[in-house]
Scaffold this motif. Sequence first.
Motif, PDB file in Angstrom:
ATOM      1  N   UNK A 208       0.835  -1.201   0.000  1.00 54.23           N
ATOM      2  CA  UNK A 208       0.000   0.000   0.000  1.00 54.23           C
ATOM      3  C   UNK A 208       0.871   1.252   0.000  1.00 54.23           C
ATOM      4  N   UNK A 209       1.984   1.218   0.727  1.00 55.07           N
ATOM      5  CA  UNK A 209       2.891   2.370   0.741  1.00 55.07           C
ATOM      6  C   UNK A 209       3.514   2.581  -0.635  1.00 55.07           C
ATOM      7  N   UNK A 210       3.887   1.504  -1.305  1.00 58.68           N
ATOM      8  CA  UNK A 210       4.458   1.622  -2.653  1.00 58.68           C
ATOM      9  C   UNK A 210       3.422   2.191  -3.626  1.00 58.68           C
ATOM     10  N   UNK A 211       2.173   1.773  -3.458  1.00 58.15           N
ATOM     11  CA  UNK A 211       1.115   2.323  -4.313  1.00 58.15           C
ATOM     12  C   UNK A 211       0.912   3.806  -4.024  1.00 58.15           C
ATOM     13  N   UNK A 212       1.035   4.191  -2.749  1.00 61.10           N
ATOM     14  CA  UNK A 212       0.926   5.610  -2.389  1.00 61.10           C
ATOM     15  C   UNK A 212       2.017   6.423  -3.076  1.00 61.10           C
ATOM     16  N   UNK A 213       3.243   5.918  -3.079  1.00 65.54           N
ATOM     17  CA  UNK A 213       4.341   6.615  -3.738  1.00 65.54           C
ATOM     18  C   UNK A 213       4.062   6.767  -5.228  1.00 65.54           C
ATOM     19  N   UNK A 214       3.523   5.702  -5.851  1.00 66.40           N
ATOM     20  CA  UNK A 214       3.204   5.761  -7.283  1.00 66.40           C
ATOM     21  C   UNK A 214       2.114   6.792  -7.563  1.00 66.40           C
ATOM     22  N   UNK A 215       1.098   6.856  -6.703  1.00 64.52           N
ATOM     23  CA  UNK A 215       0.012   7.833  -6.884  1.00 64.52           C
ATOM     24  C   UNK A 215       0.545   9.255  -6.721  1.00 64.52           C
ATOM     25  N   UNK A 216       1.421   9.470  -5.742  1.00 64.53           N
ATOM     26  CA  UNK A 216       1.994  10.798  -5.537  1.00 64.53           C
ATOM     27  C   UNK A 216       2.793  11.239  -6.760  1.00 64.53           C
ATOM     28  N   UNK A 217       3.488  10.306  -7.355  1.00 65.43           N
ATOM     29  CA  UNK A 217       4.265  10.646  -8.556  1.00 65.43           C
ATOM     30  C   UNK A 217       3.344  11.043  -9.709  1.00 65.43           C
ATOM     31  N   UNK A 218       2.207  10.382  -9.831  1.00 63.43           N
ATOM     32  CA  UNK A 218       1.259  10.721 -10.900  1.00 63.43           C
ATOM     33  C   UNK A 218       0.670  12.105 -10.689  1.00 63.43           C
ATOM     34  N   UNK A 219       0.412  12.466  -9.437  1.00 66.59           N
ATOM     35  CA  UNK A 219      -0.118  13.808  -9.155  1.00 66.59           C
ATOM     36  C   UNK A 219       0.927  14.860  -9.500  1.00 66.59           C
ATOM     37  N   UNK A 220       2.175  14.594  -9.168  1.00 64.62           N
ATOM     38  CA  UNK A 220       3.249  15.530  -9.512  1.00 64.62           C
ATOM     39  C   UNK A 220       3.415  15.621 -11.027  1.00 64.62           C
ATOM     40  N   UNK A 221       3.332  14.459 -11.705  1.00 68.27           N
ATOM     41  CA  UNK A 221       3.482  14.442 -13.159  1.00 68.27           C
ATOM     42  C   UNK A 221       2.369  15.234 -13.829  1.00 68.27           C
ATOM     43  N   UNK A 222       1.155  15.167 -13.246  1.00 68.33           N
ATOM     44  CA  UNK A 222       0.020  15.893 -13.803  1.00 68.33           C
ATOM     45  C   UNK A 222       0.185  17.405 -13.666  1.00 68.33           C
ATOM     46  N   UNK A 223       1.003  17.822 -12.686  1.00 62.82           N
ATOM     47  CA  UNK A 223       1.321  19.241 -12.480  1.00 62.82           C
ATOM     48  C   UNK A 223       0.078  20.081 -12.193  1.00 62.82           C
ATOM     49  N   UNK A 224      -0.849  19.545 -11.415  1.00 60.30           N
ATOM     50  CA  UNK A 224      -2.028  20.321 -11.035  1.00 60.30           C
ATOM     51  C   UNK A 224      -1.648  21.236  -9.873  1.00 60.30           C
ATOM     52  N   UNK A 225      -1.624  22.545 -10.119  1.00 67.43           N
ATOM     53  CA  UNK A 225      -1.286  23.507  -9.067  1.00 67.43           C
ATOM     54  C   UNK A 225       0.111  23.318  -8.519  1.00 67.43           C
ATOM     55  N   UNK A 226       1.057  22.951  -9.384  1.00 62.44           N
ATOM     56  CA  UNK A 226       2.414  22.687  -8.918  1.00 62.44           C
ATOM     57  C   UNK A 226       3.122  23.984  -8.557  1.00 62.44           C
ATOM     58  N   UNK A 227       3.650  24.040  -7.340  1.00 63.72           N
ATOM     59  CA  UNK A 227       4.439  25.185  -6.901  1.00 63.72           C
ATOM     60  C   UNK A 227       5.888  24.928  -7.309  1.00 63.72           C
ATOM     61  N   UNK A 228       6.327  25.574  -8.390  1.00 65.45           N
ATOM     62  CA  UNK A 228       7.659  25.299  -8.926  1.00 65.45           C
ATOM     63  C   UNK A 228       8.760  25.674  -7.949  1.00 65.45           C
ATOM     64  N   UNK A 229       8.537  26.703  -7.158  1.00 67.96           N
ATOM     65  CA  UNK A 229       9.570  27.136  -6.224  1.00 67.96           C
ATOM     66  C   UNK A 229       9.796  26.097  -5.136  1.00 67.96           C
ATOM     67  N   UNK A 230       8.712  25.595  -4.567  1.00 69.57           N
ATOM     68  CA  UNK A 230       8.818  24.590  -3.514  1.00 69.57           C
ATOM     69  C   UNK A 230       8.756  23.164  -4.049  1.00 69.57           C
ATOM     70  N   UNK A 231       8.397  23.018  -5.332  1.00 72.99           N
ATOM     71  CA  UNK A 231       8.255  21.713  -5.967  1.00 72.99           C
ATOM     72  C   UNK A 231       7.254  20.857  -5.191  1.00 72.99           C
ATOM     73  N   UNK A 232       6.169  21.499  -4.803  1.00 73.01           N
ATOM     74  CA  UNK A 232       5.103  20.799  -4.097  1.00 73.01           C
ATOM     75  C   UNK A 232       3.799  20.948  -4.872  1.00 73.01           C
ATOM     76  N   UNK A 233       3.049  19.859  -4.973  1.00 70.56           N
ATOM     77  CA  UNK A 233       1.750  19.905  -5.630  1.00 70.56           C
ATOM     78  C   UNK A 233       0.731  20.486  -4.660  1.00 70.56           C
ATOM     79  N   UNK A 234       0.031  21.524  -5.095  1.00 66.88           N
ATOM     80  CA  UNK A 234      -0.957  22.177  -4.231  1.00 66.88           C
ATOM     81  C   UNK A 234      -2.035  21.205  -3.794  1.00 66.88           C
ATOM     82  N   UNK A 235      -2.404  20.275  -4.665  1.00 68.01           N
ATOM     83  CA  UNK A 235      -3.442  19.301  -4.326  1.00 68.01           C
ATOM     84  C   UNK A 235      -3.021  18.447  -3.140  1.00 68.01           C
ATOM     85  N   UNK A 236      -1.754  18.065  -3.083  1.00 68.41           N
ATOM     86  CA  UNK A 236      -1.257  17.281  -1.954  1.00 68.41           C
ATOM     87  C   UNK A 236      -1.199  18.134  -0.685  1.00 68.41           C
ATOM     88  N   UNK A 237      -0.851  19.400  -0.833  1.00 69.89           N
ATOM     89  CA  UNK A 237      -0.846  20.294   0.330  1.00 69.89           C
ATOM     90  C   UNK A 237      -2.249  20.451   0.906  1.00 69.89           C
TER      91      UNK A 237
END
Length: 465
Positions: A208-237
């Motif tokens: 389940x943890x490995x699947x969580x890491x894979x899902x997080x990578x997909x959210x980052x790849x999608x770049x929805x609300x990505x904060x380029x300075x902090x390199x954090x996805x706003x959706x995850x925040x």
Amino acid sequence: CQQVKASDVLSDPPLNCIYTSRGFVSEYIMPVQYHNKTPQLHDEIKIALPPQLSESHHLVFTFYHINCQTKKKKEEVAETEIASGFVPLYPDGRIVVHNQGNHHAIALTGKLEDGYLSKPLHLIDGGKQLFQMYFSLVSTIYPEDASISKFLHVYHTSEDEVSDESLIAALNDLRGLSEVLAVQYLPVIINNLLEVMTRRSNQPSQEAFKSLIAILHKVKTNKVGLNDKLRRATLLELYSSHVFDQTFETRKPVYYPLCQNFLLYMMEKNLNGGEEDSIFVNSWFIFDLIIKSMTLELVDNGKLNASNRVDILNADNSDNFTKLLFRVLNNLTRYFQKQISLGKIDDIRILNQNLALFIKDLFTIFDRGVVIDLIKAYLKEMNKMNSDLVEVNTSFKFEFLQIIYDHEHLVALNLPLNSLESFDAEDFDYNHPLSSVLINETISTMILNSSKASKNVCPSLSLSL
């Protein structure tokens, strides 16, 4: 005639969920086809699915022959039921479109009887699939992706009925989600993955943890609300700040299995390119969930503002969790050394910064003596790095310390000396550990006599002063 029913008892009324121009109705009457042995019905029927579907929910189709040739003027038109058919909406715990696709063809039978869902039926015309239809699912509740439906169904089935192997297979399928679906169902997926970690045995928890890491990578790849300075996805925040609340029933607090699985994940050392980038950039999300989970537990136990923070967590978890933190730290620093030697400095720098932010947050909610020991343990491991990489090593250490020393309560954590007349090195180290750590690291760096390495000392030293 079409109806939506919740049981196979004929006397039970159909559900009032078929949408028409007149509002919601319990049945929809299709047009009459005159003298047509192979009628084609092009009606579009909209159904409001119940919020909670069960395997007993199904569509019922009833076909009538209407006698239009009457002998008497006052005689009513005779309707004779000639065939019936049904389509389960939620077979095997999955929405029907995932089981058979969008196109459906069903065999027809005669008049239905009570219990027809489980009884053998006498099919018309040798069981040929005489009636065809098309489904189009538009729902924010029932996912259109088969892997999400499979995972939710398998996990929410009783543990006695679903083996670990079946759950692991569903978790593996979940990693094939598209970026769009990962974003669309992010809160539901993460909540259920966290529940798996806290309620199931070690192997499903790790998967389940490995699947969580894979899902997080997909959210980052999608770049929805990505904060380029902090390199954090706003959706995850938004999830970590406003959605995650640890309200689901668990066998152990979320922070423990998260920390445990993070350790096991880093120990494997076999990350591929995509997952490797994800664990570097999205490590802050894992750390934030650990911090918030610990905070929520302290709030529930009324210990958030406790003055004595020794064993502040539950007695059964406190010692083990402290040991777990040191193991995570040691494995991360060793991983730093290995990856830096391979030239992956930029990626490791992100992970190093996220680790520093995590330890800084621990000062607010955890035993500060343990946190200071974690800082010393980090520096001890980093000092074991190859002497050829002294410049990079120094850069990492002082970036780490600079983040730690940016704590809002640094002065309260590290009061200055009242008098220099009674200065003693051991007392200074005991009473002012943060300053002592910085001074010792500064002296060690200066002794190396490396001009490039010494440049990294000034920002951290000036910040602490």
